[in-house]
Enzyme design. Structure first.
Site, PDB file in Angstrom:
ATOM      1  N   LYS A  39       0.840  -1.202   0.000  1.00  0.00           N
ATOM      2  CA  LYS A  39       0.000   0.000   0.000  1.00  0.00           C
ATOM      3  C   LYS A  39       0.877   1.255   0.000  1.00  0.00           C
ATOM      4  O   LYS A  39       2.066   1.185   0.328  1.00  0.00           O
ATOM      5  CB  LYS A  39      -0.929  -0.024   1.216  1.00  0.00           C
ATOM      6  N   TYR A 258      15.322  30.060  10.267  1.00  0.00           N
ATOM      7  CA  TYR A 258      14.066  30.710  10.667  1.00  0.00           C
ATOM      8  C   TYR A 258      13.970  30.794  12.185  1.00  0.00           C
ATOM      9  O   TYR A 258      14.211  29.811  12.892  1.00  0.00           O
ATOM     10  CB  TYR A 258      12.861  29.904  10.178  1.00  0.00           C
TER      11      TYR A 258
HETATM   12  C1  LIG Z   1      -0.475  -2.025   6.757  1.00  0.00           C
HETATM   13  C2  LIG Z   1      -1.059  -3.344   7.094  1.00  0.00           C
HETATM   14  C3  LIG Z   1      -0.245  -4.481   7.214  1.00  0.00           C
HETATM   15  C4  LIG Z   1       1.261  -4.411   7.172  1.00  0.00           C
HETATM   16  O1  LIG Z   1       1.705  -3.956   8.420  1.00  0.00           O
HETATM   17  P1  LIG Z   1       3.270  -3.869   8.775  1.00  0.00           P
HETATM   18  O2  LIG Z   1       3.264  -3.507  10.199  1.00  0.00           O
HETATM   19  O3  LIG Z   1       3.844  -2.829   7.887  1.00  0.00           O
HETATM   20  O4  LIG Z   1       3.848  -5.208   8.507  1.00  0.00           O
HETATM   21  C5  LIG Z   1      -0.859  -5.710   7.402  1.00  0.00           C
HETATM   22  N1  LIG Z   1      -2.206  -5.808   7.501  1.00  0.00           N
HETATM   23  C6  LIG Z   1      -3.014  -4.738   7.424  1.00  0.00           C
HETATM   24  C7  LIG Z   1      -4.475  -4.916   7.551  1.00  0.00           C
HETATM   25  C8  LIG Z   1      -2.472  -3.474   7.237  1.00  0.00           C
HETATM   26  O5  LIG Z   1      -3.285  -2.400   7.188  1.00  0.00           O
END
Ligand SMILES: *Cc1c(COP(=O)(O)O)cnc(C)c1O
Length: 376
Positions: A39, A258
């Site tokens: 993702k 800044y």
């Molecule tokens: C993002 C996600 C993962 C992966 O999680 P990590 O901690 O990056 O391994 C797995 N399952 C779901 C439902 C997620 O949203």
């Protein structure tokens, strides 16, 4: 070849190290299968390249958050890989989802009903995953909704249930008793639903000392983040090299940036580098974080600007201080977890914010052109 003129910084993504991370998790969780969570453009690293490398390493199950992300990976679905859409089935997106060949993770009765109705109207069975809430209260069917699905077989009449999943709330804390609690709640629900293939573990879950069911869903560990709280067992995947734009020698008392938040108490040297918070480098690291030049730690002084950061390079030998000189932001001396800790966040946020202005290099692949929309 097109070159990226956005920043002079280079983000290197070591796909071979990532494939090794994948294989070490796959070995660890066997006989469970190992999928991959890609993702947010594979946590900001480039889903196309990442998925190609993981496919070659043997990965057959990919998870994205949104249907649009699945659309960009449609060729994987056509080649027989499964693309699961974690955030489920948006209203009106049934046809699009079927067309892409993506598998929605159905999170509510409404999503189930819409997918089932669509499949029925099409006169076929369509695959889906079902997510149940085992205690995190984020996504998935509640216990009462599971009752409804169990009581009425028609609800799933045209759905081929290929995966039942849930998500751990405290997986990164191996000693937390809530992990076992969620495991047993999930097992009970699985029995009630006739025990389809099961998936519970994210990266952290893969390192818990218990069986890993049928399929695991690691994300961050593939990209080199520490899946737990001890020594990181994963290989680093990402390195980021910025360049010095300008060096100035300053007398004692000189103030920087800044708000003039930093003041030199001795004669010193400031190097300005060409990345900033617009490149995902947390503004919170002003006066806190660091970089490395020729292996030497140099502190970030003053505030992080949008496109630049100032470093105290007083103690760096002058031969390393010239316009264009390399500055390690991520690499052997500083991991994504180190930066996250300094910034008061997690490696996930550091990675996914890295942004689009870097030149991306995938050693072993041809240099990728600048991402569309990058600022010059
Ligand atoms: C993002 C996600 C993962 C992966 O999680 P990590 O901690 O990056 O391994 C797995 N399952 C779901 C439902 C997620 O949203």
């Amino acid at each position: 070849m097109e070159t990226c003129e956005a920043t002079m910084a280079t983000l290197r993504i070591d796909l071979a190290a990532m494939a090794d991370n994948y294989l070490s998790i796959a070995n660890r969780v066997a006989p469970a299968a190992a999928g991959a969570v890609v993702k947010a453009d594979a946590y900001g690293l480039g889903a196309t390249e990442v998925c190609a490398a993981l496919s070659t390493a043997g990965c057959r199950h990919f998870f994205v958050a949104h249907l649009g992300e699945a659309g960009r990976l449609a060729s994987l679905a056509r080649s027989g890989r499964s693309i699961f859409v974690l955030n489920g089935l948006p209203v009106g997106a049934e046809e699009k989802c079927a067309e892409i060949g993506a598998i929605p993770v159905l999170n509510s009765i409404d999503q189930i009903e819409r997918w089932n109705r669509y499949a029925k109207a099409e006169g076929r069975q369509l695959p889906a995953a079902l997510q149940v809430d085992s205690g995190m209260s984020r996504l998935g069917l509640s216990a009462a909704e599971v009752d409804r699905v169990v009581a009425d077989a028609n609800v799933l009449s045209h759905i081929d249930l290929v995966l039942l999943m849930s998500h751990l709330a405290c997986g990164d804390d191996a000693s937390n008793p809530f992990n076992d609690e969620q495991s047993s709640i999930f097992a009970m629900i699985a029995d009630r639903l006739g025990r389809p293939p099961l998936s519970l573990d994210n990266s952290a879950g893969c390192f818990l000392d218990r069986p890993h069911l049928d399929l695991v869903r690691p994300g961050i560990a593939l990209y080199g983040g520490n899946p737990g709280s001890g020594v990181n067992p994963m290989k680093p995947v990402v390195s980021l090299e910025a360049q010095i734009i300008q060096v100035r020698a300053v007398p004692a008392g000189t103030r920087v940036g800044y708000g003039l938040t930093h003041q030199f108490d001795r004669p010193g040297k400031v190097a300005t580098i060409g990345i900033g918070y617009a490149d995902g480098w947390p503004r919170h690291l002003g006066g806190k974080g660091c970089a490395f030049i020729a292996g030497r730690r140099v502190a970030i002084i003053g505030r992080v600007s949008m496109d630049s950061i100032t470093l105290d390079v007083t103690d760096v030998p002058p031969e390393h201080l010239y316009p264009g000189a390399p500055v390690e932001m991520l690499g052997v001396h500083q991991t994504i977890d180190d930066v996250a800790e300094d910034a008061g966040t997690i490696s996930y946020e550091i990675l996914t914010r890295l942004g689009r202005r870097y030149r991306r290099e995938f050693p072993g692949l041809p240099c990728s052109p600048c991402q569309e929309g990058a600022a010059i």
